[in-house]
Motif scaffolding. Structure first.
Motif, PDB file in Angstrom:
ATOM      1  N   PRO A   1       0.806  -1.233   0.000  1.00 22.22           N
ATOM      2  CA  PRO A   1       0.000   0.000   0.000  1.00 22.22           C
ATOM      3  C   PRO A   1       0.834   1.277   0.000  1.00 22.22           C
ATOM      4  O   PRO A   1       0.572   2.185  -0.791  1.00 22.22           O
ATOM      5  CB  PRO A   1      -0.819  -0.125   1.279  1.00 22.22           C
ATOM      6  CG  PRO A   1      -0.941  -1.597   1.485  1.00 22.22           C
ATOM      7  CD  PRO A   1       0.351  -2.191   1.007  1.00 22.22           C
ATOM      8  N   VAL A   2       1.850   1.367   0.860  1.00 21.75           N
ATOM      9  CA  VAL A   2       2.574   2.645   0.932  1.00 21.75           C
ATOM     10  C   VAL A   2       3.381   2.877  -0.341  1.00 21.75           C
ATOM     11  O   VAL A   2       3.465   3.998  -0.838  1.00 21.75           O
ATOM     12  CB  VAL A   2       3.450   2.712   2.207  1.00 21.75           C
ATOM     13  CG1 VAL A   2       4.616   1.756   2.136  1.00 21.75           C
ATOM     14  CG2 VAL A   2       3.974   4.125   2.412  1.00 21.75           C
ATOM     15  N   ALA A   3       3.926   1.803  -0.915  1.00 19.13           N
ATOM     16  CA  ALA A   3       4.681   1.955  -2.160  1.00 19.13           C
ATOM     17  C   ALA A   3       3.754   2.380  -3.288  1.00 19.13           C
ATOM     18  O   ALA A   3       4.101   3.230  -4.115  1.00 19.13           O
ATOM     19  CB  ALA A   3       5.379   0.647  -2.503  1.00 19.13           C
ATOM     20  N   ASN A   4       2.552   1.796  -3.290  1.00 14.73           N
ATOM     21  CA  ASN A   4       1.577   2.161  -4.318  1.00 14.73           C
ATOM     22  C   ASN A   4       1.199   3.626  -4.192  1.00 14.73           C
ATOM     23  O   ASN A   4       1.104   4.350  -5.182  1.00 14.73           O
ATOM     24  CB  ASN A   4       0.341   1.268  -4.182  1.00 14.73           C
ATOM     25  CG  ASN A   4      -0.594   1.430  -5.364  1.00 14.73           C
ATOM     26  OD1 ASN A   4      -0.143   1.592  -6.483  1.00 14.73           O
ATOM     27  ND2 ASN A   4      -1.881   1.429  -5.086  1.00 14.73           N
ATOM     28  N   LEU A   5       1.005   4.079  -2.934  1.00 16.47           N
ATOM     29  CA  LEU A   5       0.659   5.480  -2.718  1.00 16.47           C
ATOM     30  C   LEU A   5       1.785   6.377  -3.237  1.00 16.47           C
ATOM     31  O   LEU A   5       1.533   7.361  -3.940  1.00 16.47           O
ATOM     32  CB  LEU A   5       0.406   5.730  -1.231  1.00 16.47           C
ATOM     33  CG  LEU A   5       0.033   7.163  -0.862  1.00 16.47           C
ATOM     34  CD1 LEU A   5      -1.268   7.567  -1.531  1.00 16.47           C
ATOM     35  CD2 LEU A   5      -0.094   7.317   0.645  1.00 16.47           C
ATOM     36  N   LEU A   6       3.028   6.017  -2.929  1.00 16.87           N
ATOM     37  CA  LEU A   6       4.148   6.851  -3.368  1.00 16.87           C
ATOM     38  C   LEU A   6       4.301   6.808  -4.890  1.00 16.87           C
ATOM     39  O   LEU A   6       4.698   7.786  -5.507  1.00 16.87           O
ATOM     40  CB  LEU A   6       5.451   6.412  -2.675  1.00 16.87           C
ATOM     41  CG  LEU A   6       5.492   6.747  -1.182  1.00 16.87           C
ATOM     42  CD1 LEU A   6       6.748   6.191  -0.539  1.00 16.87           C
ATOM     43  CD2 LEU A   6       5.420   8.250  -0.951  1.00 16.87           C
ATOM     44  N   ARG A   7       3.953   5.668  -5.492  1.00 19.18           N
ATOM     45  CA  ARG A   7       3.992   5.606  -6.957  1.00 19.18           C
ATOM     46  C   ARG A   7       2.965   6.579  -7.542  1.00 19.18           C
ATOM     47  O   ARG A   7       3.257   7.308  -8.490  1.00 19.18           O
ATOM     48  CB  ARG A   7       3.688   4.171  -7.426  1.00 19.18           C
ATOM     49  CG  ARG A   7       3.555   4.071  -8.913  1.00 19.18           C
ATOM     50  CD  ARG A   7       3.348   2.666  -9.429  1.00 19.18           C
ATOM     51  NE  ARG A   7       3.229   2.729 -10.878  1.00 19.18           N
ATOM     52  CZ  ARG A   7       2.164   2.311 -11.554  1.00 19.18           C
ATOM     53  NH1 ARG A   7       1.151   1.755 -10.939  1.00 19.18           N
ATOM     54  NH2 ARG A   7       2.124   2.434 -12.858  1.00 19.18           N
ATOM     55  N   ASN A   8       1.762   6.589  -6.939  1.00 21.08           N
ATOM     56  CA  ASN A   8       0.748   7.517  -7.430  1.00 21.08           C
ATOM     57  C   ASN A   8       1.182   8.966  -7.215  1.00 21.08           C
ATOM     58  O   ASN A   8       0.947   9.823  -8.072  1.00 21.08           O
ATOM     59  CB  ASN A   8      -0.586   7.251  -6.726  1.00 21.08           C
ATOM     60  CG  ASN A   8      -1.108   5.858  -7.010  1.00 21.08           C
ATOM     61  OD1 ASN A   8      -0.550   5.146  -7.846  1.00 21.08           O
ATOM     62  ND2 ASN A   8      -2.159   5.459  -6.314  1.00 21.08           N
ATOM     63  N   VAL A   9       1.810   9.239  -6.057  1.00 17.40           N
ATOM     64  CA  VAL A   9       2.296  10.598  -5.798  1.00 17.40           C
ATOM     65  C   VAL A   9       3.350  10.970  -6.850  1.00 17.40           C
ATOM     66  O   VAL A   9       3.347  12.081  -7.381  1.00 17.40           O
ATOM     67  CB  VAL A   9       2.876  10.711  -4.368  1.00 17.40           C
ATOM     68  CG1 VAL A   9       3.614  12.025  -4.184  1.00 17.40           C
ATOM     69  CG2 VAL A   9       1.771  10.574  -3.339  1.00 17.40           C
ATOM     70  N   HIS A  10       4.228  10.028  -7.178  1.00 14.77           N
ATOM     71  CA  HIS A  10       5.251  10.256  -8.203  1.00 14.77           C
ATOM     72  C   HIS A  10       4.582  10.625  -9.530  1.00 14.77           C
ATOM     73  O   HIS A  10       4.994  11.574 -10.200  1.00 14.77           O
ATOM     74  CB  HIS A  10       6.092   8.987  -8.349  1.00 14.77           C
ATOM     75  CG  HIS A  10       7.357   9.168  -9.142  1.00 14.77           C
ATOM     76  ND1 HIS A  10       8.480   9.752  -8.618  1.00 14.77           N
ATOM     77  CD2 HIS A  10       7.681   8.832 -10.418  1.00 14.77           C
ATOM     78  CE1 HIS A  10       9.439   9.776  -9.537  1.00 14.77           C
ATOM     79  NE2 HIS A  10       8.982   9.220 -10.640  1.00 14.77           N
ATOM     80  N   HIS A  11       3.541   9.874  -9.873  1.00 16.97           N
ATOM     81  CA  HIS A  11       2.818  10.139 -11.117  1.00 16.97           C
ATOM     82  C   HIS A  11       2.248  11.559 -11.124  1.00 16.97           C
ATOM     83  O   HIS A  11       2.470  12.328 -12.052  1.00 16.97           O
ATOM     84  CB  HIS A  11       1.694   9.109 -11.273  1.00 16.97           C
ATOM     85  CG  HIS A  11       0.779   9.373 -12.435  1.00 16.97           C
ATOM     86  ND1 HIS A  11       0.973   8.823 -13.673  1.00 16.97           N
ATOM     87  CD2 HIS A  11      -0.329  10.148 -12.537  1.00 16.97           C
ATOM     88  CE1 HIS A  11       0.031   9.240 -14.494  1.00 16.97           C
ATOM     89  NE2 HIS A  11      -0.772  10.051 -13.830  1.00 16.97           N
TER      90      HIS A  11
END
Lengths: 201, 471
Positions: free
Chosen positions: B115-125
């Motif tokens: 979950p946290v990695a996915n959130l940071l990936r979305n933030v990166h996007h």
């Protein structure tokens, strides 16, 4: 120092009136200053070459790919039957399907669009073209749109009944076609390679 | 507090009010102050602070756009570094749950499952979008207020380079998840690079690590995305900021009423601007995390691993205009010189964006008021003061928007001819209308914007009370 122009006061203040270097340099002699300048330039050149040579060497990383040739059996490229051989009878008139040569599915440049057109054409009404659009290398849709082969990327359209001639859009040339034969039990095999370069030239 | 007035010539800095400094016996100081004194005696940061910490920043909403771009970059580096710890830059197949998947795709699926990695990936996007939006708005503000002119022409050109590098970083980033979307979009980029006459094959193979998609491609594009482009951008951004410090900020119009001509009005970098910037950074983090949580970009499953079947792929808005033009340019734009083809992909995919960015770079030299400049332009002009600039700017913006429409022409029932007509006619008509309107409302008086002209402040207020909202 009589040759100094009125505008070169800065140089005079920088180098001092006792410096004779500029005059000597103009005569093209190998002075200590000239030699050092060339050594520095050589240094810059070597520095640039040290980057340029490895940069150019980087391009040699291209994989060898197996291309489709005579005798390759065509299989479904996508969907639930992926990898299974396509039988001629499974394709309805005016429909298309994406195919890949058996055992050469790793190279997606081999993707073929197989279309059933009028019975008089192709092998028992079947024609096969490269599915790689000649515009920018997208894969064309695995179905016909208004009886035409369509690329979803930049809206190029091809005529499956006329050697995949370009009907519209930015594609520069027709899709290469693949000669096929229909064997016993409707198995479809390539009778040769594509008749042109695949994808954008 | 103090209001800062900084002279235009280097070194001519003075403070209207000097804050008391030092003077407290060290015996009365606590351990923290003593430690600070210890560092100060050795490093001497007070002089640094006097020189740069007191730099005046004008307070105006649009003056935060450049900072937003910079902070987006910082957020991209932070989130990108986290993602890089999990990501596997390889297209080699690995078997997961009986399925053969490219390693890059599988590793991004792993990121999605944490979950946290996915959130940071979305933030990166979303930070990448925010960065490009900020740069575009930043440049629009500078364009429409005419502050790209003397003495800031070079910094304007450097800014266009940063825009170009951001677009490139964004596009290269498409390839990394290595789903069907990524491979198709990057394949189009490869096709465009290959269309360069004479050197296309070498250039494309160098950039894409061989004939894309090849096993050399992902490591090559990954290194370009996470190291080469960001490193160049860091250097160019440094240059951009050094020039801002050297040339000082331009001034919002209100500064003319509040400060003497030739003086820069604003809050000092330390601590007031730093506080405002810190608030902005936190606000951006907040917005990006909300966006990342609530509006995720497409998950990997949407397109699946790369395969022969292709779904329609359209790039994001910041390259959609190039896509739209590529779709419009006819295949007949094609000729050969010395055995090399100059085709529609070369003109549509490279020459056209190069012309757009090139004209943008040349704006200061195309502007006749700047070519004839006898003075520096230090104050923002209201856009309508220059009808021609406003008309050209609006026209180009509308043209880019029309290319977005062109990107969808076949889906909204237009044909190529009509789309061509619309993409050319609508911007021309809009530009002409804006020009005529601007002519009516323009009230340009050179002396309004010439810093050498002195006029009295509009009100009797003390400048300090109005100019320091942070106080």
């Amino acid at each position: 120092m009589s040759t100094v122009s009125p505008n070169s006061t800065e140089r005079l203040t920088l180098e001092g009136p006792e410096s004779g270097a500029p005059e000597v340099e103009d005569q093209g002699l190998v002075t200590r200053r000239n030699l050092l300048k060339w050594v520095i330039r050589l240094g810059y050149g070597a520095f640039a070459a040290a980057f340029a040579i490895p940069a150019l060497a980087l391009q040699s990383l291209t994989q060898e790919q197996q291309v489709v040739e005579a005798g390759d059996q065509l299989t479904y490229a996508a969907g639930g039957q992926s990898g299974q051989p396509i039988r001629a009878g499974e394709l309805q008139p005016n429909t298309a399907v994406l195919a890949l040569p058996q055992n050469k599915t790793e190279n997606q440049q081999n993707t073929v669009i197989l279309v059933r057109v009028a019975p008089g054409q192709g092998a028992e009404g079947l024609v096969a073209y490269s599915a790689i659009c000649t515009h920018l290398g997208c894969s064309v849709l695995g179905r016909l749109v208004n009886n035409e082969i369509a690329c979803p990327c930049h809206a190029s359209r091809f005529d499956p009944r006329n050697d995949a001639a370009v009907l519209g859009g930015p594609a520069p040339r027709p899709l290469p076609s693949l000669p096929i034969t229909v064997g016993p039990e409707g198995v479809i095999t390539a009778a040769g390679g594509f008749n042109g370069e695949i994808g954008p030239a | 507090m103090t209001i800062r007035q900084t002279g235009r010539t280097p070194g001519e800095t003075r403070e209207l009010e000097v804050r008391p400094r030092g003077g407290v016996p060290s015996a009365r100081r606590g351990p923290q102050q003593r430690m600070a004194d210890w560092v100060e005696e050795r490093v001497g940061l007070a002089a640094f602070n006097r020189k740069y910490g007191r730099k005046a920043f004008p307070v105006h909403t649009t003056f935060f756009l450049g900072e937003m771009a910079l902070f987006s970059f910082v957020i991209l580096v932070l989130t990108g570094a986290y993602l890089g710890l999990i990501y596997v830059p390889s297209s080699d197949p690995i078997t997961i749950g009986g399925e053969d998947l490219p390693a890059a795709y599988a590793s991004v699926r792993l990121i999605e499952s944490i979950p946290v990695a996915n959130l940071l990936r979305n933030v990166h996007h979303w930070a990448s979008h925010l960065m490009i939006i900020s740069i575009v708005l930043h440049s629009l503000r500078i364009y429409f207020t005419g502050t790209y002119r003397k003495p800031r022409e070079l910094n304007w050109a450097i800014g266009v380079v940063l825009l170009g590098l951001s677009l490139m970083a964004g596009f290269v980033g498409y390839s990394l998840p290595y789903d069907s979307y990524a491979v198709t979009a990057t394949g189009i980029g490869y096709g465009i690079a290959r269309s360069i006459p004479f050197v296309g094959h070498i250039a494309a193979d160098l950039f894409f690590g061989g004939a894309f998609p090849s096993f050399g491609s992902v490591p090559r594009l990954y290194t370009i995305h996470v190291f080469i482009v960001p490193a160049i951008m860091t250097a160019v951004m440094g240059l951009h900021l050094v020039l801002v410090i050297k040339q000082k900020h331009t001034q919002p119009g209100y500064a003319r009423r509040l400060a003497e001509p030739g003086k820069v009005l604003g809050v000092p970098l330390w601590p007031y601007q730093a506080i405002l910037a810190g608030v902005l950074l936190m606000l951006m983090f907040g917005v990006l995390f909300l966006l990342g949580a609530l509006v995720p970009p497409h998950p990997l499953e949407a397109y699946g691993p790369p395969g022969p079947a292709n779904t329609a792929v359209k790039p994001d808005w910041y390259v959609l205009w190039i896509y739209g033009f590529l779709k419009l340019i006819p295949a007949s734009v094609n000729f050969s010189v010395a055995g090399s083809t100059f085709g529609p992909n070369f003109f549509g995919g490279l020459v056209f964006p190069a012309i757009v960015l090139g004209l943008l770079t040349l704006a200061p030299w195309l502007d006749s008021t700047n070519r004839k400049a006898t003075r520096n332009y230090e104050y923002l002009e209201p856009p309508r003061q220059s009808p021609m600039r406003m008309a050209i700017g609006t026209g180009v913006l509308v043209y880019i928007l029309m290319l977005f429409v062109a990107a969808y022409y076949d889906e909204i029932g237009l044909n190529v001819g009509l789309t061509w007509l619309l993409t050319i006619a609508v911007p021309l008509v809009t530009g002409a209308a804006v020009f005529l309107w601007g002519k009516r409302v323009a009230r340009y008086r050179e002396e309004d914007f010439d810093p050498r002209t002195v006029d009295t402040p509009a009100t009797g207020d003390q400048p300090a009370t109005e100019a320091t909202p942070a106080d």
